[in-house]
Design a protein around this motif. Sequence first.
Motif, PDB file in Angstrom:
ATOM      1  N   ASP A 108       0.825  -1.654  -0.076  1.00 55.18           N
ATOM      2  CA  ASP A 108       0.033   0.057  -0.236  1.00 55.18           C
ATOM      3  C   ASP A 108       0.800   0.710   0.126  1.00 55.18           C
ATOM      4  O   ASP A 108       0.655   2.310  -0.122  1.00 55.18           O
ATOM      5  N   LYS A 109       1.979   1.046   0.253  1.00 57.97           N
ATOM      6  CA  LYS A 109       3.108   2.184  -0.195  1.00 57.97           C
ATOM      7  C   LYS A 109       3.722   2.224  -1.370  1.00 57.97           C
ATOM      8  O   LYS A 109       4.143   3.677  -1.660  1.00 57.97           O
ATOM      9  N   THR A 110       2.920   1.526  -2.468  1.00 58.61           N
ATOM     10  CA  THR A 110       3.232   1.805  -3.857  1.00 58.61           C
ATOM     11  C   THR A 110       2.452   2.860  -4.575  1.00 58.61           C
ATOM     12  O   THR A 110       0.989   2.634  -4.535  1.00 58.61           O
ATOM     13  N   ASP A 159       5.225   5.752  -0.906  1.00 60.06           N
ATOM     14  CA  ASP A 159       5.628   6.221  -0.225  1.00 60.06           C
ATOM     15  C   ASP A 159       6.455   6.085   1.109  1.00 60.06           C
ATOM     16  O   ASP A 159       6.273   5.372   2.007  1.00 60.06           O
ATOM     17  N   LEU A 160       7.268   7.236   1.396  1.00 60.84           N
ATOM     18  CA  LEU A 160       8.324   6.967   2.106  1.00 60.84           C
ATOM     19  C   LEU A 160       8.032   7.268   3.619  1.00 60.84           C
ATOM     20  O   LEU A 160       8.441   7.129   4.639  1.00 60.84           O
ATOM     21  N   GLY A 161       6.886   8.395   3.563  1.00 60.27           N
ATOM     22  CA  GLY A 161       6.166   8.139   4.435  1.00 60.27           C
ATOM     23  C   GLY A 161       6.874  10.144   5.484  1.00 60.27           C
ATOM     24  O   GLY A 161       7.815  10.446   4.349  1.00 60.27           O
ATOM     25  N   ASP A 162       6.637  10.708   6.219  1.00 61.91           N
ATOM     26  CA  ASP A 162       6.356  12.290   6.238  1.00 61.91           C
ATOM     27  C   ASP A 162       6.170  12.897   4.874  1.00 61.91           C
ATOM     28  O   ASP A 162       7.334  13.976   4.552  1.00 61.91           O
ATOM     29  N   GLY A 163       5.399  12.122   4.337  1.00 62.83           N
ATOM     30  CA  GLY A 163       5.067  13.612   2.836  1.00 62.83           C
ATOM     31  C   GLY A 163       6.189  13.078   2.065  1.00 62.83           C
ATOM     32  O   GLY A 163       6.714  14.487   0.681  1.00 62.83           O
ATOM     33  N   ILE A 164       7.395  12.320   2.122  1.00 68.27           N
ATOM     34  CA  ILE A 164       8.233  12.040   0.406  1.00 68.27           C
ATOM     35  C   ILE A 164       7.936  10.712   0.158  1.00 68.27           C
ATOM     36  O   ILE A 164       7.561   9.861   0.237  1.00 68.27           O
ATOM     37  N   LEU A 165       7.768  11.371  -1.178  1.00 65.98           N
ATOM     38  CA  LEU A 165       7.590  10.563  -2.218  1.00 65.98           C
ATOM     39  C   LEU A 165       9.428   9.612  -2.509  1.00 65.98           C
ATOM     40  O   LEU A 165      10.165  10.403  -2.899  1.00 65.98           O
TER      41      LEU A 165
END
Length: 624
Positions: free
Chosen positions: A468-470, A481-487
Amino acid sequence: MSTNIPFHRIKRVAVLGSGVMGSAIACHLAQCGAEVLLLDLPSDEGPRDAIAAGHLKKSLKGKPSPIYSKRFAARIETGNFDDDLSKIAQCDWILEVVVERLDIKQQLFEKVEQHRRPGTYITSNTSGIPMAMLVEGRSDDFKAHFCGTHFFNPPRYLQLLEIIPAPHTRQEVVDFFMAYGEKILGKQTVLCKDTPAFIANRVGVFAIQALFHTVQDMGLSVEAVDKLTGPAMGRPKSATFRTCDVVGIDTLVHVANGVAQNCPDDERAEVFGIPSFVQHLVDKGHLGSKSGQGFYKKVVQDGKKEIHALDLKTLEYNPKQKVKFATLDAAKQVDDLKARTQLLFQGQDQAGEFYRRIFADVFAYVSHRLPEISDEIFRIDDALRAGFGWELGAFESWDAVGLEAGLKACADRGLDVAPWVHELVASGATSFYSAADGKRTCWDVASKTNTVIPGQEGRIALALLDEDKTVWSNSGTTIQDLGDGILNIAFHTKMNTIGAEVIEGLNKAVDLAESDPKWRGLVISNEGANFSAGANVGMIFMLAVEQEWDELDYAIRMFQNTTMRLRYSGIPVVAAPHQLTLGGGCEVCLHVDKVVAHAETYVGLVEFGVGVIPGGGGTKEFVL
């Protein structure tokens, strides 16, 4: 790994012993920021420091270079044990790298203790002498701050640093070197038990020795084995016999003999016996690269240089022969190493039989090394990857071929596997490793459960991120999605070359980041062997051959427009290159806001070498 001791405590390091390893370690410490005092015996002729200075000079001329830039060598001061040993009082870490003889090391440590400040760290680069024996007769403070720090040669390029506590080593010292080695020296630090040959050499040399015996049984040639055991199975290009030549056949024999002598109860002790063809080379003084010949040698015939290989039956050198196996041909079509390993293991020709035999030997052997040399599976795999250049460790390879298939191969070879492996199977598990919540886990033999591998804090492994991070993907890229709003956008084409699918992915990543306020930035990174080998030159060549000038012009303009989008995007773009970053990969980095490069990054516009002018904006950036 974590420590409460600040890394800047290490400002000056004394390296005692300036031989091949001592000089190379000194270079690595210097390029990582330390001031280094490199000492050796006083010279009988010429300047007193001539031995250490000469060894360092020779090392700096070596290829591949032991140091990022020759200017870092200015941080290294040379001297000798008689005149300069008192200078270790100003050092924060004393690292012994003298000849592998207990008596000589003990004599040196006795002298060191006369000058060493209390509390100063002191370590040995021994490849197998027990820690307790090294510190016999030393003070309590010396013993409390002593441990093994075993580097692998060459230190700049092989990541492994084995940390071996002695019986009286303070835990804070162990924790410090585990963290310092990783964060400052760029190493894969592996905590080892004080057992013969520690972890990497114990298993790695067993694997080589077992392979030697298999080669004899199957009648395979040197060339065939190096074809089978190189990149095809995720091992270095030097494969097996060429690696032995580079490392030194005498070094291999020394470690094998050491294990044979010190591990009489090893269930495969006979494997460490030296095969006749290896003993022949040692007796002849043909020790590999250092002596000019080993399993291979260079010859000049009719004015041309040729590489000849040793015939293991006749013990004569013959011109290298090309070898071919159906299993290898099939494997060439499979890029994924785990899938390729399974294919090799299942091969129905001689190559397939060879792979099943060598894998079975290693699988059974490592199963019995827990808890002897390590309490954890992952430490054995970490050591083999970082010390021997295996892309998959022993247990990772077992997972790749399948747990049950590996057990069957062992049974077919008449090899017993440790009981804990059967307990793992009985639990319903189908692998040694798994992933949970973006973290890698492995089977813990003691608790009989899957546990999170320590040391993953503060790290992001793209391969372990949940599906679900893709955010978006195509055939050549994945945006996550790496988290903290960073792709993050990762390339996964062959050698991460840049073609239409990568250009599409880069534009899509910028579109996503700019169109939704929840995204704050974009990272361009991947976990492949190389960041990017550049543009797809094959595609460009074909367009030129077919005179598709309009399509060629369109492709170049698309790439130029894409790099300019990276330059002028509304969000910050960071590139994290590593290893090969050539041509188009370099041009991508030239246009982002920030580059965070790995120390081993080889970057440049190399298109001229194939008669092409850089077309992605690189020429313009160099001019500006």
